[in-house]
Design an enzyme around this catalytic site. Structure first.
Site, PDB file in Angstrom:
ATOM      1  N   GLU A 200      95.887 -34.311  25.879  1.00  0.00           N
ATOM      2  CA  GLU A 200      94.686 -34.244  25.048  1.00  0.00           C
ATOM      3  C   GLU A 200      93.569 -35.029  25.725  1.00  0.00           C
ATOM      4  O   GLU A 200      93.731 -36.198  26.063  1.00  0.00           O
ATOM      5  CB  GLU A 200      94.973 -34.806  23.651  1.00  0.00           C
ATOM      6  CG  GLU A 200      93.743 -34.999  22.774  1.00  0.00           C
ATOM      7  CD  GLU A 200      92.897 -33.744  22.621  1.00  0.00           C
ATOM      8  OE1 GLU A 200      91.657 -33.847  22.766  1.00  0.00           O
ATOM      9  OE2 GLU A 200      93.465 -32.662  22.366  1.00  0.00           O
TER      10      GLU A 200
ATOM     11  N   GLY B 230      94.427 -34.545  17.151  1.00  0.00           N
ATOM     12  CA  GLY B 230      93.952 -33.868  15.947  1.00  0.00           C
ATOM     13  C   GLY B 230      92.854 -32.875  16.248  1.00  0.00           C
ATOM     14  O   GLY B 230      92.519 -32.038  15.412  1.00  0.00           O
TER      15      GLY B 230
ATOM     16  N   ILE C 246      89.210 -30.982  17.191  1.00  0.00           N
ATOM     17  CA  ILE C 246      87.941 -30.866  16.473  1.00  0.00           C
ATOM     18  C   ILE C 246      88.169 -30.876  14.969  1.00  0.00           C
ATOM     19  O   ILE C 246      87.439 -31.516  14.214  1.00  0.00           O
ATOM     20  CB  ILE C 246      87.201 -29.574  16.884  1.00  0.00           C
ATOM     21  CG1 ILE C 246      86.758 -29.654  18.353  1.00  0.00           C
ATOM     22  CG2 ILE C 246      85.999 -29.324  15.981  1.00  0.00           C
ATOM     23  CD1 ILE C 246      85.774 -30.778  18.647  1.00  0.00           C
ATOM     24  N   CYS C 247      89.212 -30.180  14.510  1.00  0.00           N
ATOM     25  CA  CYS C 247      89.441 -30.049  13.066  1.00  0.00           C
ATOM     26  C   CYS C 247      89.508 -31.402  12.371  1.00  0.00           C
ATOM     27  O   CYS C 247      88.774 -31.667  11.431  1.00  0.00           O
ATOM     28  CB  CYS C 247      90.723 -29.271  12.813  1.00  0.00           C
ATOM     29  SG  CYS C 247      91.149 -29.125  11.063  1.00  0.00           S
TER      30      CYS C 247
ATOM     31  N   LYS D  75      84.825 -31.903   4.840  1.00  0.00           N
ATOM     32  CA  LYS D  75      85.274 -31.876   3.448  1.00  0.00           C
ATOM     33  C   LYS D  75      85.012 -33.212   2.769  1.00  0.00           C
ATOM     34  O   LYS D  75      84.755 -33.260   1.560  1.00  0.00           O
ATOM     35  CB  LYS D  75      86.763 -31.519   3.357  1.00  0.00           C
ATOM     36  CG  LYS D  75      87.114 -30.188   3.973  1.00  0.00           C
ATOM     37  CD  LYS D  75      86.187 -29.074   3.534  1.00  0.00           C
ATOM     38  CE  LYS D  75      86.249 -27.890   4.464  1.00  0.00           C
ATOM     39  NZ  LYS D  75      85.527 -28.052   5.726  1.00  0.00           N
TER      40      LYS D  75
ATOM     41  N   ILE E 267      80.648 -22.457   8.529  1.00  0.00           N
ATOM     42  CA  ILE E 267      80.095 -23.732   8.987  1.00  0.00           C
ATOM     43  C   ILE E 267      78.653 -23.890   8.532  1.00  0.00           C
ATOM     44  O   ILE E 267      78.264 -24.921   7.966  1.00  0.00           O
ATOM     45  CB  ILE E 267      80.196 -23.846  10.520  1.00  0.00           C
ATOM     46  CG1 ILE E 267      81.665 -23.919  10.951  1.00  0.00           C
ATOM     47  CG2 ILE E 267      79.448 -25.087  11.018  1.00  0.00           C
ATOM     48  CD1 ILE E 267      81.873 -23.873  12.447  1.00  0.00           C
TER      49      ILE E 267
ATOM     50  N   ASP F 224      92.205 -21.357  18.402  1.00  0.00           N
ATOM     51  CA  ASP F 224      90.850 -20.834  18.600  1.00  0.00           C
ATOM     52  C   ASP F 224      90.629 -20.240  19.985  1.00  0.00           C
ATOM     53  O   ASP F 224      89.881 -19.271  20.139  1.00  0.00           O
ATOM     54  CB  ASP F 224      89.816 -21.942  18.358  1.00  0.00           C
ATOM     55  CG  ASP F 224      89.644 -22.277  16.891  1.00  0.00           C
ATOM     56  OD1 ASP F 224      90.302 -21.628  16.050  1.00  0.00           O
ATOM     57  OD2 ASP F 224      88.861 -23.192  16.582  1.00  0.00           O
TER      58      ASP F 224
ATOM     59  N   ALA G 244      92.174 -23.417  11.394  1.00  0.00           N
ATOM     60  CA  ALA G 244      93.196 -24.397  11.745  1.00  0.00           C
ATOM     61  C   ALA G 244      94.572 -23.958  11.283  1.00  0.00           C
ATOM     62  O   ALA G 244      95.570 -24.129  12.009  1.00  0.00           O
ATOM     63  CB  ALA G 244      92.837 -25.757  11.144  1.00  0.00           C
TER      64      ALA G 244
ATOM     65  N   HIS H  87      98.586 -22.005 -19.077  1.00  0.00           N
ATOM     66  CA  HIS H  87      97.334 -22.088 -19.830  1.00  0.00           C
ATOM     67  C   HIS H  87      97.130 -23.520 -20.328  1.00  0.00           C
ATOM     68  O   HIS H  87      98.088 -24.166 -20.773  1.00  0.00           O
ATOM     69  CB  HIS H  87      97.393 -21.140 -21.037  1.00  0.00           C
ATOM     70  CG  HIS H  87      96.219 -21.260 -21.960  1.00  0.00           C
ATOM     71  ND1 HIS H  87      95.007 -20.652 -21.688  1.00  0.00           N
ATOM     72  CD2 HIS H  87      96.050 -21.932 -23.132  1.00  0.00           C
ATOM     73  CE1 HIS H  87      94.162 -20.947 -22.669  1.00  0.00           C
ATOM     74  NE2 HIS H  87      94.771 -21.722 -23.556  1.00  0.00           N
TER      75      HIS H  87
END
Length: 470
Positions: free
Chosen positions: A35, A40, A42-43, A52, A189, A315, A323, A449
């Protein structure tokens, strides 16, 4: 000296890469991950998760501004941009550190650096790694998975400069909140950032080159979303092209052409959200059988690239750019490599998509237009949020759920939602499609319900002329 010989090398530690590595370790494969930036990907660090966190802040802020509707009195509500960004970054950091811990837990070796294919050594692949400490190491493995992800597309004349014209990265860490904003592109986005900044008080204009916002969604969802966004005060321009960005000292004048008529607007900042391109450069693909089309690696149903023992996921391997698609793809490819029995190719029509704007949007499978284009006979059901007790109690009675069935077989072809918490509800239809459920099972299912999920049942009932509460 770190070990250099492995069963599997995963290039990229994003959602697809780290999940693939974990599954490989579970299956007894000696695994390494290379890496270059953040575990992890970009996500976790600059995409799904921190956005979020920002959107949760705007959601709470929006509720506070409408506190009187809930019998509450709140005065002098303000916000601190620095603290909002700090919270978002803290959430991202916590999860990124969590992924690093998962690597240790599963005894996966992590190399901090950049990797490229470097030929073969007998039956084994060689991967050259330039480490962050400026040293170099060559790793070998039987198999290699490329999970290098993607980056924001830059259009000529609309390139992000990090100051006045932002990509998603700058939009997540503003030193101060702009009072006015132009968002170019109304995909997930673009719309999420438009929703965030509008709720926080910015004047927002969205320019979309297609004839409707959220163009991949069902046409009825797009139309409903446009009205909802406009009601919130957004200016939505469809069939629009943006050109000639003239940068001032602290603003941008943009020329926007709609229907052959050009207009100029001046805003504090511009967000460019016009798609992504795969990270296929400097991977050592030259001289291999790996094919690249439209910046993405071409793969078969098992993630195989055509080059012996080289696979691609996520991606970088093309749409849908999600993701959860990358994670599932990573598991699928690893299990195929390991010879696990009963592995099935991924069905992209069973992958849900979610947009976390206000109101939320979620969908799976075919849109009504796409189903009709296939020549299928359909049964379509819709149920509005206004007919649901829980939605009314929440104070969020705007939205609807739409289900599409094959009239001959009862197959659930697609489901499309807009409204409160639909990004959580959509999983019910994901399970239904994966189980190849027909209308018969869904009609017979008991939904609790009072819940928003009852609307899913009512939508199915509506498709067969049996709706109860509207």
């Amino acid at each position: 000296m770190a070990e250099t010989s492995f069963d599997l090398i995963v290039v990229g530690g994003g959602p697809g890469g780290y999940v693939a590595a974990i599954r490989a370790a579970q299956l007894g494969l000696k695994t390494a991950v290379v890496e270059r930036e953040h575990m992890g990907g970009i996500c976790l660090n600059w995409g799904c998760i921190p956005t979020k966190a920002l959107l949760r802040t705007s959601e709470v802020y929006g509720l506070i501004k409408h506190a009187e509707a809930y019998g509450l009195s709140v005065k002098d509500v303000t916000f601190d941009p620095k603290k909002i960004v700090e919270r978002s970054r803290k959430v991202a950091s916590q999860l990124s550190n969590g992924v690093s811990m998962l690597m240790k837990k599963n005894k996966i070796t992590v190399f901090d650096g950049t990797a490229k294919l470097a030929g073969t050594d007998g039956a084994r692949r060689k991967v050259a790694v330039a480490l962050k400490d400026k040293s170099n190491v060559t790793l070998t493995a039987k198999d290699v998975i490329l999970a290098t992800g993607a980056r924001a597309r830059q259009l000529p004349g609309l390139e992000a400069d990090g100051k006045l014209v932002w990509s998603y990265k700058e939009a997540m860490v503003p030193p101060e909140f702009p009072k006015s904003l132009l968002v170019i592109g109304s995909g997930a986005i673009g719309i999420e950032f438009a929703s965030f900044y509008r709720t926080m008080g910015a004047e927002v204009t969205v320019a979309e080159v297609m004839d409707r916002v959220l163009p991949v969604e069902d046409a009825e969802v797009s139309a409903f979303a446009k009205k909802a966004f406009e009601k919130q005060g957004m200016k939505i321009l469809t069939g629009a092209t943006v050109s000639n960005l003239k940068k001032g000292a602290n603003n941008v004048a943009a020329t926007i052409t709609v229907g052959g008529k050009a207009q100029e607007i001046t805003v504090d900042r511009v967000i460019s959200a016009v798609g992504i391109v795969g990270n296929v450069e400097n991977l050592g693909l030259e001289g291999t059988k790996v094919k690249v089309e439209k910046t993405h690696i071409v793969i078969d149903q098992w993630g195989f690239t055509g080059e012996p023992n080289v696979y691609a996921i996520g991606d970088v391997a093309g749409p849908p750019w999600l993701a959860h698609k990358a994670m599932h793809e990573g598991v699928l490819v690893v299990e195929k490599i390991a010879g696990v029995k009963g592995v099935h190719p991924m069905k992209t029509e069973n992958i849900p998509g979610c947009t976390y704007c206000q109101p939320q949007v979620a969908s799976i499978g075919l849109t009504e237009a796409a189903a009709k284009a296939k020549g299928l006979q359909l049964k379509v059901g819709k149920f509005p949020f206004i007919g649901n007790g829980k939605a009314i109690a929440l104070g969020e009675p705007e939205g609807f759920i739409k289900t599409i069935f094959d009239a001959k077989t009862g197959e659930l072809l697609g489901a499309h939602m807009i409204g409160a918490e639909v990004t959580e509800l959509i999983q019910g239809y994901s399970i239904a499609k994966t189980l190849e459920t027909t209308e018969a099972e869904l009609l017979a299912t008991v939904f609790p319900h009072p819940t928003l999920s009852e609307m899913m049942h009512e939508s199915v009932l509506a498709a067969y002329g049996r709706t109860l509460h509207i």
